[in-house]
Design an enzyme around this catalytic site. Structure first.
Site, PDB file in Angstrom:
ATOM      1  N   ASP A 132       1.590   2.999   3.557  1.00 57.50           N
ATOM      2  CA  ASP A 132       0.676   4.083   3.166  1.00 57.50           C
ATOM      3  C   ASP A 132       1.483   5.344   2.863  1.00 57.50           C
ATOM      4  OD1 ASP A 132      -1.586   5.377   2.415  1.00 57.50           O
ATOM      5  OD2 ASP A 132      -2.462   5.539   4.413  1.00 57.50           O
ATOM      6  N   HIS A 175       3.433  14.417  -0.229  1.00 59.23           N
ATOM      7  CA  HIS A 175       2.777  15.670  -0.623  1.00 59.23           C
ATOM      8  C   HIS A 175       3.848  16.755  -0.696  1.00 59.23           C
ATOM      9  CE1 HIS A 175      -1.367  14.322  -0.340  1.00 59.23           C
ATOM     10  NE2 HIS A 175      -1.119  13.771   0.838  1.00 59.23           N
ATOM     11  N   HIS A 186       1.493   5.265  -2.333  1.00 53.04           N
ATOM     12  CA  HIS A 186       0.974   6.205  -3.334  1.00 53.04           C
ATOM     13  C   HIS A 186       2.152   6.796  -4.095  1.00 53.04           C
ATOM     14  CE1 HIS A 186      -3.090   6.234  -1.505  1.00 53.04           C
ATOM     15  NE2 HIS A 186      -2.415   5.967  -0.409  1.00 53.04           N
ATOM     16  N   LEU A 187       2.145   6.622  -5.420  1.00 46.98           N
ATOM     17  CA  LEU A 187       3.265   7.145  -6.220  1.00 46.98           C
ATOM     18  C   LEU A 187       2.907   8.420  -6.992  1.00 46.98           C
ATOM     19  CD1 LEU A 187       4.977   3.891  -7.556  1.00 46.98           C
ATOM     20  CD2 LEU A 187       5.584   5.291  -5.583  1.00 46.98           C
ATOM     21  N   ASN A 191      -5.274   6.173  -6.807  1.00 46.97           N
ATOM     22  CA  ASN A 191      -5.868   7.522  -6.686  1.00 46.97           C
ATOM     23  C   ASN A 191      -4.983   8.602  -7.301  1.00 46.97           C
ATOM     24  OD1 ASN A 191      -4.014   7.282  -4.550  1.00 46.97           O
ATOM     25  ND2 ASN A 191      -5.195   8.593  -3.179  1.00 46.97           N
ATOM     26  N   HIS A 206       0.835  -1.215   0.000  1.00 48.99           N
ATOM     27  CA  HIS A 206       0.000   0.000   0.000  1.00 48.99           C
ATOM     28  C   HIS A 206       0.866   1.260   0.000  1.00 48.99           C
ATOM     29  CE1 HIS A 206      -3.594   2.180   2.152  1.00 48.99           C
ATOM     30  NE2 HIS A 206      -2.931   3.004   1.360  1.00 48.99           N
ATOM     31  N   HIS A 219      -4.774   0.122   6.627  1.00 51.09           N
ATOM     32  CA  HIS A 219      -4.397   0.995   7.749  1.00 51.09           C
ATOM     33  C   HIS A 219      -5.369   1.032   8.948  1.00 51.09           C
ATOM     34  CE1 HIS A 219      -7.048   3.573   5.402  1.00 51.09           C
ATOM     35  NE2 HIS A 219      -6.100   3.970   4.555  1.00 51.09           N
ATOM     36  N   ASP A 221      -8.822   3.180  -2.208  1.00 50.20           N
ATOM     37  CA  ASP A 221      -8.158   3.840  -1.086  1.00 50.20           C
ATOM     38  C   ASP A 221      -8.096   5.360  -1.250  1.00 50.20           C
ATOM     39  OD1 ASP A 221      -6.532   3.868   1.352  1.00 50.20           O
ATOM     40  OD2 ASP A 221      -4.953   4.553   0.020  1.00 50.20           O
TER      41      ASP A 221
HETATM   42  O1  DOR Z   1      -3.432  10.020   4.746  1.00 54.71           O
HETATM   43  C1  DOR Z   1      -3.824   9.546   3.689  1.00 54.71           C
HETATM   44  N1  DOR Z   1      -3.274   9.911   2.517  1.00 54.71           N
HETATM   45  N2  DOR Z   1      -4.838   8.663   3.710  1.00 54.71           N
HETATM   46  C2  DOR Z   1      -5.436   8.256   2.582  1.00 54.71           C
HETATM   47  O2  DOR Z   1      -6.344   7.471   2.671  1.00 54.71           O
HETATM   48  C3  DOR Z   1      -5.002   8.770   1.276  1.00 54.71           C
HETATM   49  C4  DOR Z   1      -3.607   9.214   1.320  1.00 54.71           C
HETATM   50  C5  DOR Z   1      -3.218  10.034   0.109  1.00 54.71           C
HETATM   51  O3  DOR Z   1      -3.476   9.608  -1.008  1.00 54.71           O
HETATM   52  O4  DOR Z   1      -2.591  11.097   0.294  1.00 54.71           O
HETATM   53 ZN    ZN Z   2      -3.406   4.999   1.263  1.00 57.20          ZN
END
Ligand code: DOR
Ligand code: ZN
Length: 433
Positions: free
Chosen positions: A306, A310, A63-64, A95, A61, A233, A153
């Site tokens: 996870d 950002h 995010h790229l 996502n 899990h 999570h 997610d």
């Molecule tokens: O903290 C999070 N960030 N929870 C999520 O479910 C999505 C993720 C994101 O894509 O930034």
């Molecule tokens: Zn996530």
């Protein structure tokens, strides 16, 4: 390509290797694991000097952000960050912009992965079109194209009938569902855990029940359909109790916890430091304690990052404006080693089971164990090394970490993926030839 690793202290959570061993890798497979291998000509010989060699970590899990949010992370930066964190296989959430909800986007994503990643990246498909929770994706087409994991997610599926249909089809087409459990009508506008800290800081809270009602819903639907489900999570003691009940009943449920939910609580949140803002939120000390125990007693199967990078622009000091998420893939092992192993909650063997062996089993991979014939994905770690986290040294474009300035133990020295060295901490090893 043949690589010989010598003087390895092997820990894989399965086998009991006493003393030091040599490991011979031939291309993408482990060829031999013996006390001394002296009869081969290897292109590269690496003396690991008694450090610990583990199966490469597997993250189910992360995010790229590519396509669409390349200013936060790219496949290239995320995969290099993962390699630095000891990961050799990672599964990326859909996502992105656009959301990965059809075979054309899957194919384009795969092309980009092939071009820019040195480690294995397994794409996760969306459960519903644009992750809107209303129209399910074409699972038949996407599974025939090789997608084996689906998740919305970030955006929970609120409609129970839609979730029921996803579960039914997961049996039909044999895929895994990873569910983000959150009732958005209950979590609405909340930014940190609901409780004494949210009251003290004057911030709107997210109740634990926003997560727990969805966990109940999921296990009930899994029981009704006979499908299996993986809960992403988990963050509360209540979720854990529901999973315990479900597992005892024989419901096919598994779950993961993140490094931040087992190391930090709501009490660690520093006002205006939105690197602590994450969804689900950091919970009560009692929840953290329960999650650590849940790892030990096997209720929690997997540790997943996870990893949610950002940019600083997405994380202004205002909790209501900041995005959710922690950039964590480079530190996961060190955080878990420091807060779980050093504090006596898990053995190193148990930690590696949660970070490699169990994810490998869930995904049906030939990884997660160091033995002849397994994939040559390995991670070398110095558990005695301590360091102060510096967000500016992250490879990830996302510098959003609540661990900046904290002291951690356990550093990744080298990562080998598919028989190639994909990360090496400078100056630590003599590589011959
Ligand atoms: O903290 C999070 N960030 N929870 C999520 O479910 C999505 C993720 C994101 O894509 O930034
Ligand atoms: Zn996530």
């Amino acid at each position: 390509m043949r690589i010989l690793l010598t003087n390895c202290k092997i820990i894989d959570g399965i086998n009991s290797y006493q003393g030091l061993f040599d490991i011979l890798i031939v291309d993408e497979k482990i060829s031999r694991v013996e006390k001394h291998i002296t009869d081969v000509e290897a292109e590269k010989i690496i003396d690991v000097q008694g450090n610990i060699v583990m199966p490469g970590f597997i993250d189910i899990h992360c995010h790229l952000r590519e396509p669409g949010f390349e200013y936060k992370e790219t496949i290239e930066s995320g995969s290099r960050a993962a390699a630095k964190g000891g990961y050799t296989t990672i599964c990326c959430m859909p996502n992105t912009k656009p959301v990965i909800d059809n075979i054309h986007l899957v194919r384009e994503l795969r092309r980009r992965i092939y071009e820019s990643s040195k480690i294995e990246i397994i794409p996760i498909g969306a459960l519903t079109i644009e992750q809107q929770g209303t129209e399910i994706c074409d699972f038949k087409a996407m599974t025939s194209d090789g997608i084996k994991i689906f998740s919305d997610d970030g955006n929970p599926i609120m409609d129970n009938a839609i979730m029921l249909e996803c579960l039914r089809q997961s049996r039909l087409y044999d895929f895994l569902i990873i569910d983000h459990c959150e009732d958005i009508n209950l979590s609405k506008d909340g930014v940190i855990n609901e409780g004494k800290i949210s009251e003290k800081l004057g911030l709107k809270g997210i109740p634990k029940t926003a997560e727990e009602v969805q966990v109940v819903r999921d296990v009930m639907l899994a029981e009704y359909t006979g499908a299996s489900i993986h809960i992403a999570h988990i963050s509360t003691e209540g979720s854990l109790n529901i999973i315990k009940w479900a597992k005892q009943r024989g419901i096919r449920v598994s779950c993961e916890v993140t490094p931040h939910h087992i190391s930090l609580s709501e009490e660690d949140i520093i006002p205006f430091d939105t690197s602590f803002k994450v969804n689900p939120p950091l919970r009560k000390v009692e929840d953290v304690d329960a999650l650590r125990k849940g790892l030990k007693n096997g209720l929690i199967d997997i540790i997943a990052t996870d990893h949610a990078p950002h940019s600083d622009l997405d994380k202004p000091g205002d909790f209501y404006k900041a995005a959710n998420g922690i950039s964590g893939i480079e530190l996961s092992f060190s955080v878990c080693y420091t807060y779980l192993v050093k504090e006596g909650f898990l053995t190193l063997e148990e930690l590696i089971e949660k970070m490699s062996c169990n994810p490998s089993k869930l995904l049906g991979l030939n990884k997660g164990v160091i033995a002849k014939g397994r994939d040559s994905d390995l991670t070398v770690v110095d558990i005695d090394s301590e360091f102060i986290v510096d967000r500016n040294q992250f490879i990830s474009k996302g510098k959003n970490t609540p661990f900046h300035g904290k002291k951690l133990w356990g550093e990744i020295l080298m990562t080998i993926s598919k028989g190639k060295v994909v990360y090496e901490k400078e100056g630590r090893f003599n590589v011959y030839r």
